[in-house]
Scaffold this active site. Structure first.
Site, PDB file in Angstrom:
ATOM      1  N   GLU A 172      -9.575 -43.874   2.535  1.00 35.43           N
ATOM      2  CA  GLU A 172     -10.068 -42.508   2.780  1.00 35.43           C
ATOM      3  C   GLU A 172      -9.925 -42.193   4.255  1.00 35.43           C
ATOM      4  O   GLU A 172     -10.024 -43.087   5.085  1.00 35.43           O
ATOM      5  CB  GLU A 172     -11.564 -42.411   2.415  1.00 35.43           C
ATOM      6  CG  GLU A 172     -11.848 -42.749   0.977  1.00 35.43           C
ATOM      7  CD  GLU A 172     -13.353 -42.785   0.668  1.00 35.43           C
ATOM      8  OE1 GLU A 172     -14.167 -42.432   1.534  1.00 35.43           O
ATOM      9  OE2 GLU A 172     -13.688 -43.169  -0.462  1.00 35.43           O
TER      10      GLU A 172
ATOM     11  N   LYS B  11     -11.250 -41.089   7.750  1.00 35.93           N
ATOM     12  CA  LYS B  11     -12.558 -41.145   8.387  1.00 35.93           C
ATOM     13  C   LYS B  11     -12.774 -39.815   9.096  1.00 35.93           C
ATOM     14  O   LYS B  11     -12.117 -39.503  10.092  1.00 35.93           O
ATOM     15  CB  LYS B  11     -12.619 -42.316   9.378  1.00 35.93           C
ATOM     16  CG  LYS B  11     -14.005 -42.570   9.911  1.00 35.93           C
ATOM     17  CD  LYS B  11     -14.035 -43.919  10.621  1.00 35.93           C
ATOM     18  CE  LYS B  11     -15.443 -44.312  11.022  1.00 35.93           C
ATOM     19  NZ  LYS B  11     -16.061 -43.384  11.948  1.00 35.93           N
TER      20      LYS B  11
ATOM     21  N   ASP C 173     -14.374 -37.080  11.335  1.00 32.66           N
ATOM     22  CA  ASP C 173     -15.126 -37.166  12.586  1.00 32.66           C
ATOM     23  C   ASP C 173     -16.156 -36.051  12.648  1.00 32.66           C
ATOM     24  O   ASP C 173     -15.943 -35.010  13.252  1.00 32.66           O
ATOM     25  CB  ASP C 173     -14.144 -37.068  13.760  1.00 32.66           C
ATOM     26  CG  ASP C 173     -14.759 -37.578  15.040  1.00 32.66           C
ATOM     27  OD1 ASP C 173     -15.873 -38.144  14.987  1.00 32.66           O
ATOM     28  OD2 ASP C 173     -14.134 -37.420  16.094  1.00 32.66           O
TER      29      ASP C 173
ATOM     30  N   TYR D 149     -18.693 -38.879   0.185  1.00 33.35           N
ATOM     31  CA  TYR D 149     -17.925 -40.103  -0.044  1.00 33.35           C
ATOM     32  C   TYR D 149     -18.762 -41.329  -0.374  1.00 33.35           C
ATOM     33  O   TYR D 149     -18.235 -42.417  -0.488  1.00 33.35           O
ATOM     34  CB  TYR D 149     -17.051 -40.404   1.176  1.00 33.35           C
ATOM     35  CG  TYR D 149     -17.796 -40.319   2.496  1.00 33.35           C
ATOM     36  CD1 TYR D 149     -18.833 -41.209   2.803  1.00 33.35           C
ATOM     37  CD2 TYR D 149     -17.481 -39.332   3.429  1.00 33.35           C
ATOM     38  CE1 TYR D 149     -19.530 -41.121   3.988  1.00 33.35           C
ATOM     39  CE2 TYR D 149     -18.181 -39.241   4.626  1.00 33.35           C
ATOM     40  CZ  TYR D 149     -19.202 -40.139   4.896  1.00 33.35           C
ATOM     41  OH  TYR D 149     -19.899 -40.037   6.069  1.00 33.35           O
TER      42      TYR D 149
ATOM     43  N   LYS E   9      -9.390 -47.954  13.133  1.00 33.03           N
ATOM     44  CA  LYS E   9      -9.404 -46.920  14.174  1.00 33.03           C
ATOM     45  C   LYS E   9      -8.008 -46.742  14.754  1.00 33.03           C
ATOM     46  O   LYS E   9      -7.398 -47.721  15.188  1.00 33.03           O
ATOM     47  CB  LYS E   9     -10.370 -47.325  15.290  1.00 33.03           C
ATOM     48  CG  LYS E   9     -11.840 -47.232  14.898  1.00 33.03           C
ATOM     49  CD  LYS E   9     -12.302 -45.790  14.857  1.00 33.03           C
ATOM     50  CE  LYS E   9     -13.783 -45.649  14.575  1.00 33.03           C
ATOM     51  NZ  LYS E   9     -14.634 -45.935  15.717  1.00 33.03           N
TER      52      LYS E   9
ATOM     53  N   CYS F 170      -5.747  -9.957  40.174  1.00 31.11           N
ATOM     54  CA  CYS F 170      -5.648 -10.229  38.740  1.00 31.11           C
ATOM     55  C   CYS F 170      -4.175 -10.358  38.368  1.00 31.11           C
ATOM     56  O   CYS F 170      -3.379  -9.462  38.674  1.00 31.11           O
ATOM     57  CB  CYS F 170      -6.291  -9.093  37.960  1.00 31.11           C
ATOM     58  SG  CYS F 170      -5.915  -9.160  36.193  1.00 31.11           S
TER      59      CYS F 170
ATOM     60  N   CYS G 125      -3.144  -7.143  36.125  1.00 32.64           N
ATOM     61  CA  CYS G 125      -3.111  -5.754  36.586  1.00 32.64           C
ATOM     62  C   CYS G 125      -3.049  -5.612  38.098  1.00 32.64           C
ATOM     63  O   CYS G 125      -2.927  -4.508  38.618  1.00 32.64           O
ATOM     64  CB  CYS G 125      -4.311  -4.986  36.032  1.00 32.64           C
ATOM     65  SG  CYS G 125      -5.868  -5.491  36.768  1.00 32.64           S
TER      66      CYS G 125
ATOM     67  N   CYS H 171     -11.715 -10.088  37.079  1.00 31.41           N
ATOM     68  CA  CYS H 171     -10.979  -8.863  37.346  1.00 31.41           C
ATOM     69  C   CYS H 171     -11.919  -7.704  37.052  1.00 31.41           C
ATOM     70  O   CYS H 171     -12.448  -7.597  35.955  1.00 31.41           O
ATOM     71  CB  CYS H 171      -9.742  -8.787  36.437  1.00 31.41           C
ATOM     72  SG  CYS H 171      -9.022  -7.134  36.390  1.00 31.41           S
TER      73      CYS H 171
ATOM     74  N   CYS I  86      -7.825  -2.969  32.736  1.00 30.42           N
ATOM     75  CA  CYS I  86      -6.875  -4.079  32.810  1.00 30.42           C
ATOM     76  C   CYS I  86      -6.316  -4.349  31.407  1.00 30.42           C
ATOM     77  O   CYS I  86      -7.077  -4.554  30.458  1.00 30.42           O
ATOM     78  CB  CYS I  86      -7.575  -5.321  33.349  1.00 30.42           C
ATOM     79  SG  CYS I  86      -6.557  -6.804  33.223  1.00 30.42           S
TER      80      CYS I  86
HETATM   81  S1  IVH Z   1     -18.465 -44.717   4.149  1.00 27.80           S
HETATM   82  C1  IVH Z   1     -21.573 -47.929   3.861  1.00 27.80           C
HETATM   83  N1  IVH Z   1     -16.467 -43.040   4.239  1.00 27.80           N
HETATM   84  O1  IVH Z   1     -18.161 -43.096   9.552  1.00 27.80           O
HETATM   85  C2  IVH Z   1     -20.458 -47.058   4.192  1.00 27.80           C
HETATM   86  N2  IVH Z   1     -17.924 -43.171   6.119  1.00 27.80           N
HETATM   87  O2  IVH Z   1     -18.622 -45.497  11.170  1.00 27.80           O
HETATM   88  C3  IVH Z   1     -20.885 -45.730   4.602  1.00 27.80           C
HETATM   89  N3  IVH Z   1     -17.398 -41.572   7.903  1.00 27.80           N
HETATM   90  O3  IVH Z   1     -21.655 -43.251   9.286  1.00 27.80           O
HETATM   91  C4  IVH Z   1     -19.839 -44.913   5.200  1.00 27.80           C
HETATM   92  N4  IVH Z   1     -15.664 -40.660   6.913  1.00 27.80           N
HETATM   93  O4  IVH Z   1     -20.540 -40.940   9.197  1.00 27.80           O
HETATM   94  C5  IVH Z   1     -17.532 -43.551   4.887  1.00 27.80           C
HETATM   95  N5  IVH Z   1     -14.691 -41.548   4.175  1.00 27.80           N
HETATM   96  C6  IVH Z   1     -15.745 -42.059   4.817  1.00 27.80           C
HETATM   97  C7  IVH Z   1     -16.139 -41.608   6.088  1.00 27.80           C
HETATM   98  C8  IVH Z   1     -17.237 -42.201   6.713  1.00 27.80           C
HETATM   99  C9  IVH Z   1     -16.447 -40.649   8.000  1.00 27.80           C
HETATM  100  C10 IVH Z   1     -18.401 -41.853   8.956  1.00 27.80           C
HETATM  101  C11 IVH Z   1     -19.824 -41.913   8.463  1.00 27.80           C
HETATM  102  C12 IVH Z   1     -20.329 -43.280   8.843  1.00 27.80           C
HETATM  103  C13 IVH Z   1     -19.390 -43.659   9.930  1.00 27.80           C
HETATM  104  C14 IVH Z   1     -19.297 -45.145  10.025  1.00 27.80           C
END
Ligand code: IVH
Length: 689
Positions: free
Chosen positions: A127, A129, A131, A243, A331, A425, A428, A443, A448
């Site tokens: 999946e 991740k 942010d 998730y 990561k 500016c 203008c 300005c 303008c």
């Molecule tokens: S699973 C026990 N799935 O990443 C597992 N986490 O570094 C629980 N996050 O606190 C997390 N996408 O906020 C999971 N597809 C994903 C995620 C995900 C983002 C975040 C989540 C978690 C943090 C862990």
């Protein structure tokens, strides 16, 4: 009232209740199609019509309003408390791996712990991740009862009123079929986040308000969820993907794959870019594929989460301290690159503020080519000591605005030139000004052309008049053709005029005109925000709209009156008065209103009726509504709900189990109503005696 008349009233009520129920079902189904399936089947206008009908019927019959009605997302009546919210099952974090080797080691470790041979293939769910900010939502009997942040992992913060404003979060889980029953209790976990576009919009609004902008979408998402006033959260279009699961009763998941598909059937959005992988090799392929693809998503990701698919295996693997052994986060390496500053140019904003921008030798950073980076202001240039000709390290902050991290001093040749902000500016040629106490240059020319262009852009943006089909190039085209010189001109455009533009067809022209038409009745707060008054961002506009109720009243307000409004300080008050007393601006507003722009005033509590101005106290158990609903109902009818009985109390509504408050009301001679009598009172019925 005669028994017959009363009977028909109840019958009417039943028909109304049925229609209300039907509308709610329809709206929920459309939300599901839009947010989960990503495949809406009706137009926005048709959806809005359903929503408006529901709102109107609920106004007619406020006693039929329930907290899970789609109209009840913005609980303007409730504040977010951030009360401690213990998680039944802790919210964990993830261990990280940073390379393919580490990932393979992790896979081998899992096999060892499960007693499997090394050549065995394990199924993994890969999946993205996301942010953002993790959330845990509790549904009881399919109803959203609580939303909490992660907090310490064991105890989060209660942010229910805020989460309810996120349209992608269902207030009620969807019952897909008998094969997919709803759990009696479940903690569903996921990530709330902001799109790049929404992040940019919020920052633009913050800039107008003069409040600090957010560094990246994740901070903006956190800032949006951690608001005391849910109305602010509601203005930010947060998105969410689910998730994971915490405590769950009444449903058993066999695998992560099943969890994801069940979630989407329950109406919870899940990320479409997950993949079931047979073996770690397929996981590596997924990671390699998304290293580049992720940059084309409309939101930020910072890695890939790899989860053992089978829940039986997950259970066997268990946890170490705060993270599961059955999952890890890959990561991606940070994305920076070196390039050269070729030029520093200056941009002019809506309020005339001058912003320096570095033009760079194009360079690839994390899959996209960067050729510009903002330098914010002159002080920032001095702080980083950026000179034209410098070699710099650039990075994509939160994948959106590229920024210069630092100058590579060792690469300096001595030919670099320091940048000084222009005295004129760039658009203008007017002499720029610096107001006392401000860091930015502006300005001052009200005509303008660049200011005008930015002002128009702001006017049509979301949160303002929201005329999407006039975004970007289209607006410039109109200005260049001389058809639009100020926002009011937009409302006088004709089809013939539009058809004179390049690349404009019949259908497109009609779409544009109907989008303009639809914007005439935007909420008053949006209209105020659209004017682009300095320091008046979306929230302040909201405060002004609900205090003054109309543009006319706002325009009459004095600086003292404005400064007396809660949340409006002297700087904002002064800025509003300066803007609204300017002849040009007054003329613009007049022309806008004359050309049929008619902002919708905020919903006000009823000024008349049996509860207007009255103080009501509830005591004992209420049967038809919860306490907060009862209080909201009083507020909507123009009254005030109080927690204690005094001489100032107008009614006490007592249910079974009422104790000391009831006794006090009796002593003070305050009228006492049953719940039924209370409803009869607001509905204007007399009671069967
Ligand atoms: S699973 C026990 N799935 O990443 C597992 N986490 O570094 C629980 N996050 O606190 C997390 N996408 O906020 C999971 N597809 C994903 C995620 C995900 C983002 C975040 C989540 C978690 C943090 C862990």
């Amino acid at each position: 009232m005669s028994p017959a008349a009363e009977h028909s009233l109840f019958e009417e009520d039943a028909t109304l209740a049925a229609r209300i129920d039907d509308l709610r079902q329809q709206i929920r189904e459309h939300d599901y199609r839009y947010y989960v399936l990503n495949a809406p089947v009706i137009s926005d206008a048709a959806y809005d019509a359903l929503f408006r009908e529901l709102l109107q019927l609920e106004r007619q019959a406020p006693h039929l309003i329930t907290p899970d009605s789609p109209t009840q997302r913005v609980g303007g009546d409730f504040q977010t408390t951030f009360d401690p919210a213990p998680h039944r099952v802790p919210m964990l974090s993830l261990d990280n791996v940073f390379s393919e080797d580490e990932l393979r080691e992790w896979d081998a470790r899992i096999k060892r712990m499960l007693g499997l041979p090394l050549d065995e293939t394990i199924e993994y769910m890969a999946e993205l991740k996301i942010d953002g900010l993790s959330l845990s939502l509790t549904y009881e009997q399919g109803r959203l009862v609580r939303a909490a942040t992660r907090g310490t992992g064991t105890v989060g913060e209660d942010i229910t009123p805020n989460a309810r404003t996120i349209r992608a979060i269902p207030l009620v889980l969807r019952k897909a079929s008998d094969d997919v029953p709803l759990p009696t209790f479940v903690e569903v976990r996921g990530e709330a986040f902001l799109s790049h576009a929404e992040f940019a919009r919020i920052n633009a609004s913050n800039e107008v308000s003069g409040v600090p902008t957010f560094a990246n979408p994740r901070n903006a998402a956190a800032g949006s969820l951690r608001q005391k006033d849910p109305r602010i959260t509601a203005e930010r279009r947060l998105e969410v993907f689910f998730y994971a699961v915490g405590a769950c009763e009444g449903y058993v998941f066999g695998s992560q794959q099943e969890l994801l598909s069940t979630y989407s059937q329950w109406g919870l959005p899940v990320n479409p870019n997950t993949r079931l992988c047979r073996g770690i090799g397929e996981v590596s392929e997924y990671i390699a594929e998304w290293a580049e693809r992720r940059h084309h998503l409309h939101y930020d990701t910072d890695g890939v989460v790899v989860k053992v698919n089978s829940f039986a295996m997950q259970e066997a693997l268990g946890y170490v301290s705060r993270s599961p052994r059955w999952a890890t986060a890959f990561k991606y390496p940070p994305e920076q690159a070196r390039t050269k500053v070729e030029r520093i140019v200056v941009q002019v904003g809506m309020t005339g503020a001058l912003t320096p921008v570095a033009e760079l030798t194009p360079v690839r950073v994390g899959g996209v080519v960067i050729s510009r980076a903002t330098l914010h202001n002159e002080d920032e240039i001095r702080r980083k000591d950026v000179r034209v000709g410098d070699t710099v390290v650039v990075q994509r902050a939160g994948e959106v605005i590229p920024e210069i991290v630092e100058v590579v001093a060792s690469e300096r040749t001595g030919d670099e030139t320091e940048f000084v902000m222009p005295k004129e500016c760039p658009a203008c040629g007017s002499s720029v000004e610096r107001r006392p106490g401000e860091a930015v240059l502006r300005c001052p020319n009200r005509n303008c052309p660049e200011k005008l262009r930015q002002r128009l852009r702001h006017f049509v943006s979301r949160g303002a008049m929201d005329i999407e089909s006039l975004g970007g190039k289209r607006l410039d085209q109109l200005v260049e053709a001389g058809l639009v010189q100020d926002p009011a001109d937009i409302y006088r455009l004709t089809k013939e005029e539009l058809l004179r533009l390049e690349r404009m067809g019949d259908k497109l022209a009609e779409n544009i005109l109907s989008a303009i038409e639809a914007s005439r009745h935007r909420p008053l707060a949006h209209f105020i925000y659209a004017l682009g008054i300095r320091h008046v961002g979306e929230h302040t506009a909201e405060v002004l709209a609900s205090h003054f109720g109309s543009m006319e009243r706002l325009m009459e307000a004095t600086e003292e009156e404005l400064a007396a409004v809660a949340e409006i300080g002297p700087t904002i008050a002064e800025s509003i008065v300066t803007f609204l007393s300017d002849d040009g601006n007054r003329e613009l507003i007049r022309r806008l209103l004359e050309s049929g722009v008619s902002p919708t005033p905020p919903e006000r509590p009823l000024a008349e009726g049996p509860l207007a101005g009255k103080t009501v106290v509830f005591t004992g158990t209420l049967e038809r509504m919860s306490r907060p609903e009862a209080e909201a109902l009083v507020k909507r009818h123009g009254g005030r709900a109080s927690g204690s009985v005094s001489k100032q109390t107008d009614f006490v509504v007592a249910g079974p189990g009422a104790g000391s408050k009831l006794a006090k009301a009796q002593t003070l001679g305050v009228p006492i109503l049953s719940e039924e009598e209370f409803f009869a009172l607001i509905e204007g019925r007399s009671l069967p005696s």
